[in-house]
Design an enzyme around this catalytic site. Sequence first.
Site, short mmCIF file in Angstrom:
data_model
loop_
_atom_site.label_atom_id
_atom_site.label_comp_id
_atom_site.label_asym_id
_atom_site.label_seq_id
_atom_site.Cartn_x
_atom_site.Cartn_y
_atom_site.Cartn_z
N ASN A 103 0.88 -1.17 0.00
CA ASN A 103 0.00 0.00 0.00
C ASN A 103 0.92 1.22 0.00
O ASN A 103 1.49 1.57 1.02
CB ASN A 103 -0.88 -0.02 1.26
CG ASN A 103 -1.68 1.26 1.43
OD1 ASN A 103 -1.77 2.07 0.51
ND2 ASN A 103 -2.26 1.45 2.61
N LYS A 163 0.19 4.23 -0.26
CA LYS A 163 -0.45 5.44 0.29
C LYS A 163 -0.17 6.62 -0.66
O LYS A 163 -0.07 6.42 -1.86
CB LYS A 163 0.04 5.71 1.71
CG LYS A 163 -0.06 4.48 2.60
CD LYS A 163 0.03 4.80 4.05
CE LYS A 163 0.06 3.51 4.85
NZ LYS A 163 -0.08 3.71 6.27
N HIS A 187 -9.52 1.24 4.70
CA HIS A 187 -8.26 1.44 5.44
C HIS A 187 -8.53 2.35 6.64
O HIS A 187 -9.34 3.26 6.56
CB HIS A 187 -7.20 2.05 4.52
CG HIS A 187 -5.83 2.02 5.13
ND1 HIS A 187 -5.43 2.93 6.08
CD2 HIS A 187 -4.80 1.15 4.97
CE1 HIS A 187 -4.19 2.63 6.46
NE2 HIS A 187 -3.79 1.56 5.81
N GLU A 208 -6.98 4.73 7.81
CA GLU A 208 -6.78 6.17 7.55
C GLU A 208 -8.02 6.76 6.89
O GLU A 208 -8.37 7.92 7.13
CB GLU A 208 -5.51 6.36 6.70
CG GLU A 208 -4.27 6.09 7.55
CD GLU A 208 -3.04 5.63 6.78
OE1 GLU A 208 -3.02 5.72 5.54
OE2 GLU A 208 -2.09 5.18 7.46
N GLU A 234 -5.65 -5.03 10.43
CA GLU A 234 -4.62 -4.02 10.64
C GLU A 234 -4.91 -3.27 11.94
O GLU A 234 -5.69 -2.29 11.92
CB GLU A 234 -4.60 -3.02 9.49
CG GLU A 234 -4.32 -3.64 8.14
CD GLU A 234 -3.68 -2.62 7.19
OE1 GLU A 234 -2.58 -2.90 6.72
OE2 GLU A 234 -4.27 -1.56 6.96
N GLY A 241 2.19 2.10 10.73
CA GLY A 241 3.14 3.20 10.57
C GLY A 241 3.83 3.59 11.86
O GLY A 241 4.49 4.63 11.93
N SER A 271 3.20 -2.41 10.40
CA SER A 271 4.64 -2.47 10.67
C SER A 271 5.26 -3.83 10.36
O SER A 271 6.13 -4.30 11.09
CB SER A 271 4.93 -2.04 12.12
OG SER A 271 4.53 -0.69 12.31
C1 PEP Z 1 -0.91 0.13 6.05
O1 PEP Z 1 -1.08 1.34 6.13
O2 PEP Z 1 -1.73 -0.57 5.43
C2 PEP Z 1 0.25 -0.45 6.72
C3 PEP Z 1 0.23 -1.72 6.98
O3 PEP Z 1 1.28 0.42 7.03
P1 PEP Z 1 2.69 0.07 7.70
O4 PEP Z 1 3.18 -1.24 7.11
O5 PEP Z 1 3.58 1.21 7.36
O6 PEP Z 1 2.45 -0.06 9.17
#
Ligand code: PEP
Length: 259
Positions: free
Chosen positions: A12, A14, A99, A101, A171, A177, A215
């Site tokens: 992803n 972003k 997501h 966000e 998630e 993040g 992460s």
């Molecule tokens: C995400 O935003 O879908 C995600 C998994 O981000 P990160 O791997 O940076 O934590």
Amino acid sequence: MSKQRVKWVVGNWKMHGRLAENASLLQSVAQGAGAVAEAIRVGVCVPTPYLAQVQSQLAGNPVAWGVQDISTYTHGAYTGEVAAEMAAEFGATLAIVGHSERRAYHAETSELVASKARRALDAGLTPIVCIGETLAEREAGTTEAVVGAQLDAVLSLLSVDEAARIVVAYEPVWAIGTGKSATAEQAQEVHAFLRARLAKKDASLAGVALLYGGSVKPDNALTLFGQPDIDGGLIGGASLKSEDFLAICAAAKAASEAR
Ligand code: PEP
């Protein structure tokens, strides 16, 4: 004996990337992931202006591509929105929906996310439905209630045949993040809960791919992907560095061979 589920690794991006950076990232991913993508599913979800670029650079490569959100509508006066059919015209086969966000910054409800999942399916895209609890919800002991309700909203809108075509990404919001991944045990526990929830709707849904996101890095990917109910990962930050993304793909392949 149950059919072995395939592993997935989906990046992803972003709102990152520019034409020149994307060109070199996509070239490395195409070269490096092309080989593993025979054994596992690999994909990248890019900002929509770059769909033509990814379509051109990944043409003929088994790495799939997609978008990070779609509209609940197919046409009309919805300024700024992108229809699933538009993404499909550029060869996209994946669409992230829900997501955290988007839920947090755009007030997306689980009902809206469900209708986006349905729209993606109608356009022939595989929706990657993201669900996850906040830190406060985990600390209050409501993780299962929260993710269960988020999943149920989608399952209640879809037929069993449609639900069999979705991918779910667990998630935890506190792990996205932040560099602080869920432990493999924490993630497995939630994945087992989600798989049971899917199977309760219909036994055939026990085979739905359940990805972990939050992460994931080269050094924790193998342990996470080695858990019995974790079918791979949705990767944010580490998908922007080809070495890291490819190492995560290699971990998914290794976990798949070890099963
Ligand atoms: C995400 O935003 O879908 C995600 C998994 O981000 P990160 O791997 O940076 O934590």
